[in-house]
Write a protein that holds these residues in place. Structure first.
Motif, PDB file in Angstrom:
ATOM      1  N   HIS A   1       0.837  -1.209   0.000  1.00  0.00           N
ATOM      2  CA  HIS A   1       0.000   0.000   0.000  1.00  0.00           C
ATOM      3  C   HIS A   1       0.869   1.256   0.000  1.00  0.00           C
ATOM      4  O   HIS A   1       0.537   2.258  -0.647  1.00  0.00           O
ATOM      5  CB  HIS A   1      -0.913   0.008   1.223  1.00  0.00           C
TER       6      HIS A   1
ATOM      7  N   GLN B   1       2.246   1.571  -3.614  1.00  0.00           N
ATOM      8  CA  GLN B   1       1.177   1.775  -4.598  1.00  0.00           C
ATOM      9  C   GLN B   1       0.665   3.206  -4.538  1.00  0.00           C
ATOM     10  O   GLN B   1       0.396   3.834  -5.575  1.00  0.00           O
ATOM     11  CB  GLN B   1       0.039   0.781  -4.344  1.00  0.00           C
ATOM     12  N   GLU B   2       0.536   3.731  -3.336  1.00  0.00           N
ATOM     13  CA  GLU B   2       0.082   5.108  -3.168  1.00  0.00           C
ATOM     14  C   GLU B   2       1.099   6.076  -3.791  1.00  0.00           C
ATOM     15  O   GLU B   2       0.725   7.057  -4.434  1.00  0.00           O
ATOM     16  CB  GLU B   2      -0.072   5.395  -1.672  1.00  0.00           C
TER      17      GLU B   2
ATOM     18  N   ARG C   1       3.164   5.394  -6.283  1.00  0.00           N
ATOM     19  CA  ARG C   1       3.110   5.266  -7.744  1.00  0.00           C
ATOM     20  C   ARG C   1       1.940   6.050  -8.314  1.00  0.00           C
ATOM     21  O   ARG C   1       2.019   6.601  -9.427  1.00  0.00           O
ATOM     22  CB  ARG C   1       3.009   3.794  -8.135  1.00  0.00           C
ATOM     23  N   GLU C   2       0.848   6.081  -7.595  1.00  0.00           N
ATOM     24  CA  GLU C   2      -0.309   6.850  -8.071  1.00  0.00           C
ATOM     25  C   GLU C   2      -0.038   8.344  -7.984  1.00  0.00           C
ATOM     26  O   GLU C   2      -0.531   9.114  -8.822  1.00  0.00           O
ATOM     27  CB  GLU C   2      -1.534   6.484  -7.238  1.00  0.00           C
ATOM     28  N   ALA C   3       0.723   8.764  -7.006  1.00  0.00           N
ATOM     29  CA  ALA C   3       0.994  10.190  -6.833  1.00  0.00           C
ATOM     30  C   ALA C   3       2.055  10.684  -7.805  1.00  0.00           C
ATOM     31  O   ALA C   3       1.977  11.812  -8.300  1.00  0.00           O
ATOM     32  CB  ALA C   3       1.430  10.468  -5.396  1.00  0.00           C
ATOM     33  N   TYR C   4       3.079   9.860  -8.080  1.00  0.00           N
ATOM     34  CA  TYR C   4       4.187  10.256  -8.959  1.00  0.00           C
ATOM     35  C   TYR C   4       4.155   9.349 -10.186  1.00  0.00           C
ATOM     36  O   TYR C   4       4.578   8.191 -10.139  1.00  0.00           O
ATOM     37  CB  TYR C   4       5.520  10.150  -8.238  1.00  0.00           C
ATOM     38  N   LEU C   5       3.656   9.928 -11.302  1.00  0.00           N
ATOM     39  CA  LEU C   5       3.395   9.146 -12.491  1.00  0.00           C
ATOM     40  C   LEU C   5       4.686   8.842 -13.253  1.00  0.00           C
ATOM     41  O   LEU C   5       5.637   9.616 -13.241  1.00  0.00           O
ATOM     42  CB  LEU C   5       2.426   9.905 -13.399  1.00  0.00           C
TER      43      LEU C   5
ATOM     44  N   GLU D   1       7.753   4.177 -12.246  1.00  0.00           N
ATOM     45  CA  GLU D   1       7.662   2.799 -11.789  1.00  0.00           C
ATOM     46  C   GLU D   1       9.043   2.187 -11.545  1.00  0.00           C
ATOM     47  O   GLU D   1       9.273   1.526 -10.524  1.00  0.00           O
ATOM     48  CB  GLU D   1       6.906   1.945 -12.823  1.00  0.00           C
TER      49      GLU D   1
ATOM     50  N   SER E   1      -0.337  11.195 -18.757  1.00  0.00           N
ATOM     51  CA  SER E   1       0.410  11.493 -17.535  1.00  0.00           C
ATOM     52  C   SER E   1       0.576  12.996 -17.361  1.00  0.00           C
ATOM     53  O   SER E   1       0.359  13.548 -16.274  1.00  0.00           O
ATOM     54  CB  SER E   1       1.787  10.818 -17.582  1.00  0.00           C
TER      55      SER E   1
ATOM     56  N   ARG F   1      -4.174  18.068 -11.694  1.00  0.00           N
ATOM     57  CA  ARG F   1      -3.972  18.089 -10.250  1.00  0.00           C
ATOM     58  C   ARG F   1      -3.542  19.477  -9.772  1.00  0.00           C
ATOM     59  O   ARG F   1      -4.061  19.988  -8.771  1.00  0.00           O
ATOM     60  CB  ARG F   1      -2.914  17.062  -9.846  1.00  0.00           C
TER      61      ARG F   1
ATOM     62  N   PRO G   1      -0.489  15.718  -3.426  1.00  0.00           N
ATOM     63  CA  PRO G   1      -0.479  14.273  -3.129  1.00  0.00           C
ATOM     64  C   PRO G   1      -0.957  14.010  -1.701  1.00  0.00           C
ATOM     65  O   PRO G   1      -0.462  14.608  -0.750  1.00  0.00           O
ATOM     66  CB  PRO G   1       0.987  13.884  -3.320  1.00  0.00           C
TER      67      PRO G   1
END
Length: 841
Positions: A17, A20-21, A23-27, A30, A200, A207, A214
């Motif tokens: 978690h 994953q959080e 990765r969602e915030a910083y595109l 990966e 992206s 945002r 974030p």
């Protein structure tokens, strides 16, 4: 280590978690997050490079700043922005001034530096000076600080370093610095300036337009991370996979090195050292745990061939995936950006090709290793040794087998054949040992046999499968060595019955014996590991055999040494025998250091003969010449290793006899007729004095005798005050007094005749007469003898030495001193009056 408070599933869920959080915030980050995950799991460090404005610092802070300690509720984080003015104490902690003022030692308070935290964030790391960065890299790699006699171990596990510089800029500035980073950091990532996917950028703008920051709420604790790190430590990696790591590293290094020749400005991201291969192993273990966390929660903690693909994040420069790199290259404008993306693309292609090749080769790993090991090559000599035992082949075969079995083949199948050869060799050696030291024409076991036994025991000791047999093998070898030691002693003692043995042969025998006993000592150290009780007995037997052998060799040396007295040149005889005896003594001292002195003992009679021969036959006309002969003899004796004291003590009587003969020879009376009146004035008296007296009256010999006595003082008898007897000194003093008396008598007569033949001062009335008298005085050469040549001063010195002798002789010398003063005063008075008168006219 923090005490874990949650079970593994909870730690796994929190880890997933948490990232994953992020990765969602910083595109499109990966790969960077994957590398950070692996670094946290295997306790390694990450370097993140890229242009400004790509969220490098924000990501580092968002990761490390939110991993909290359950006990304090705070992150264990040291953060510092590096600048050119940054110094070492800014990073490792301030100097402890209390210790400095009390002891003078410089120590640091490391709790206030990065070693005092679990994680570290170093921003703009390449803005610091090169020397600072190298020292910090060493501290991060070793996780300890050496300051003086103190070594402080740190808590640091993972550091993230960022820089707005491209790697090409760092390479241009300092290639060595980039190499240091590539060797010590496990993960290096590049963050590009642009997004590869259009959505992206649109999502980012949306945002910011909506003022949406974030919202990171997922938590991760140090204790949960500890649980996952423990799982990494439990991951097993088979020998099959270890070979794959080696093959992959080698193949990838070859492929990337080939790219260097094509692209001169290219430097591979990873420096392929032994250290990097070990780090790759831990990166692979971390990848197994990460795969369990995200994809296969039920998988065992055992690495597989499929996991090798995860090593791309370790070996390569992290960045966009292959298809995204192509998209970014189409829009990249900055040449530095394009160069960095090209590196990502080159390394990804090279890794894919290398991994494909390694996977294909892994299927034939057992066969390839079997060929490289060559077990069949070891079986052939073992079979041949069973028919014909050869110690040299046993040693080399045992060495080869030990190298191949320790630590051993990667594949168990290949170990079986090698173990068969090793067991066969062990059986051959045991059979040979059972037959005893004497076999065939060999009189006893030699160096080669002992070396073969040592190598065999070392093989048995180091190979786990053979170690259970070590005690039995050690017992049989101990019995063999016990018999061999007895044979060594008997062989040396048998020399007493062999009249053909010469000195050179004894030297060789002593050297061989010393080498054999040295090998026995090495063998005993190995036997001690399997049969400690036998070693005690063997050491006693070895000491006794050594003692007997040394005694036998010394006794035979004394009887086998005939010397070389028949040679014409005594010095050549002494030198030749000195060399031979020196070699023998050196060989015996290897067996027993107490044998030092054998050469002196056996060579001394020859030294006596040499000294007597030289001192009795070398002619001399002055005592100084005899002194030089004595010095040469002493130097030759010392050069050949002999102490000259006893030799000259033995030759004392010989020297005194020669000196007495010399004194008698020079003591005969020398005629000293007074010069005729015309000779006193014409210079003929001077010629007679210099020619006749100089050749027959050898004064000064008493001083030379004192010098010789001092030269031989080292050999004088303990109860004597001097080396030479007082009788010789007194006889020579009388002869020298006679010589001086003869000279003074002649000088007195000469001066009287001279003064009689020249007019007195009263008779000289004019300058012409004065010049005539002056010329006749000069022509007589009496002024030359007494003034310029200093003859009166020299005779005065001789008389001073003689007058110091007590008794009648000294009294006579003192009387002659009065006569000499009269000569000096008469001449001085006349010459002074003449010179003054001549000057006044």
């Amino acid at each position: 280590m923090h005490s874990p408070s949650q079970v593994h599933p909870q730690a796994a869920q929190a880890f997933r978690h948490f990232f994953q959080e992020l990765r969602e915030a910083y595109l499109e980050r990966e790969t960077l997050f994957t590398q950070i995950e692996l670094a946290l799991l295997c306790r390694e460090h990450v370097l993140v490079v890229g242009p400004p404005g790509t969220a490098k610092s924000a990501i580092a802070s968002s990761v490390l700043g939110r991993i909290l300690d359950e006990k304090t509720g705070q992150p264990s984080l040291f953060a510092k922005q590096i600048a050119e003015s940054t110094v070492q104490t800014d990073l490792i902690g301030p100097v402890d001034f209390k210790v400095l003022t009390e002891t003078g030692r410089t120590e640091f308070i490391t709790e206030d530096g990065m070693l005092g935290a679990t994680h570290a964030f170093l921003d703009e790391v390449f803005d610091g000076r090169d020397m600072l960065l190298r020292s910090i890299l060493n501290v991060l790699h070793e996780r300890e600080l050496k300051h003086g006699r103190r070594v402080t171990t740190g808590r640091i596990e993972c550091a993230i370093m960022t820089s707005n510089r491209y790697l090409s800029e760092v390479l241009a500035r300092s290639p060595e610095l980039l190499l240091a980073f590539a060797d010590r950091l496990s993960f290096i990532s590049f963050v590009p300036k642009s997004f590869a996917r259009r959505p992206s950028r649109a999502a980012m703008l949306h945002r910011f337009a909506s003022n949406m920051r974030p919202d990171l709420r997922a938590g991760l604790t140090l204790q949960q991370l500890d649980v996952l790190q423990e799982a990494v430590e439990r991951v097993t990696v088979s020998s099959h996979l270890l070979e794959a790591i080696e093959l992959l590293a080698d193949e990838l290094e070859r492929a990337l090195t080939a790219q260097v020749s094509k692209l001169p400005d290219y430097v591979p991201t990873k420096y392929f050292s032994q250290r990097s291969v070990v780090k790759a192993l831990w990166a692979l273990k971390a990848a197994v745990v990460r795969d369990q966390l995200y994809r296969r929660p039920d998988r065992p903690l055992e690495a597989t061939v499929e996991d090798l693909d995860a090593l791309r994040w370790f070996f390569l420069l992290g960045g966009p995936q292959a298809e995204e790199v192509e998209s970014l290259l189409k829009v990249a404008v900055d040449p530095r950006e394009r160069a960095q993306l090209e590196i990502v693309r080159i390394e990804q292609k090279a890794f894919d090709a290398a991994l494909t090749k390694v996977r294909a080769e892994l299927g034939t790993g057992v066969e390839r290793e079997a060929v490289s090991l060559g077990a069949a090559e070891d079986l052939k000599p073992v079979e041949a040794l069973a028919r014909n035992f050869q110690p040299g082949i046993v040693s080399t075969t045992a060495q080869r087998l030990r190298i191949k079995l320790v630590p051993g083949p990667r594949h168990p199948e290949n170990r079986t054949a090698l173990l068969g050869a090793a067991r066969g060799l062990l059986a051959v050696v045991e059979q040979r040992v059972a037959r005893g030291p004497v076999e065939g024409t060999e009189p006893r076991a030699g160096v080669a046999v002992f070396a073969a036994l040592s190598e065999t025991l070392e093989l048995c000791r180091q190979v786990p499968e053979l170690r259970p047999r070590l005690p039995a093998v050690c017992d049989s070898v101990a019995r063999f060595v016990m018999q061999a030691l007895e044979l060594m002693a008997l062989n040396a003692e048998s020399l007493a019955f062999d009249e053909s043995v010469v000195l050179e042969a004894l030297v060789g025998l002593a050297d061989n014996l010393a080498e054999e006993l040295g090998r026995v000592g090495e063998l005993l150290a190995l036997i001690a590991e399997g049969s400690a009780g036998a070693v005690v007995r063997l050491r006693a037997a070895e000491s006794e055999a050594r003692r007997r052998a040394v005694a036998a060799l010394r006794q035979r040396s004394e009887s086998a040494f005939p010397g070389t007295r028949g040679r014409r040149d005594p010095l050549d005889a002494l030198a030749a025998d000195s060399r031979r005896l020196g070699q023998l003594e050196q060989a015996l001292c290897k067996l027993d250091p107490a044998q030092r002195g054998l050469k002196q003992e056996l060579l001394q009679p020859l030294g006596f003969a040499y000294a007597r021969d030289v001192l009795s036959t070398t002619p001399f006309e002055r005592i100084d010449q005899l002194s030089r002969t004595v010095q040469v003899v002493a130097e030759n004796l010392r050069r050949e290793g002999l102490t000259p004291e006893p030799v000259f003590a033995e030759c004392r009587e010989l020297l005194e006899v020669r000196l007495r003969e010399y004194v008698r020879a020079i003591g005969r009376e020398v005629a000293s007729p007074p010069p005729a009146p015309h000779a006193a004035v014409s210079g003929e008296a001077y010629t007679f004095y210099r020619s006749e007296f100089s050749s027959h009256l050898r004064d000064g010999e008493l001083a030379a005798l004192s010098g010789l006595d001092g030269q031989l003082a080292f050999a004088r008898p303990p109860s004597a005050a001097s080396f030479l007897s007082d009788g010789i000194r007194e006889a020579l003093a009388r002869v020298e007094l006679s010589f001086v008396q003869t000279r003074i008598k002649y000088l007195r007569s000469w001066l009287t005749q001279l003064l009689t033949g020249l007019p007195g001062a009263q008779a000289i009335q004019n300058r012409a007469t004065a010049d005539q008298v002056f010329d006749r005085l000069v022509k007589s050469r009496f002024p030359l003898l007494t003034l310029k040549e200093g003859e009166l001063v020299r005779i005065k010195g001789l008389l001073a030495q003689l007058s110091a002798i007590p008794g009648e002789l000294g009294e006579s010398a003192r009387k002659l001193e009065g006569v000499l003063r009269g000569i000096d005063e008469d001449f001085s008075r006349f010459s002074k009056q003449l010179l003054e008168l001549r000057a006044s006219l």
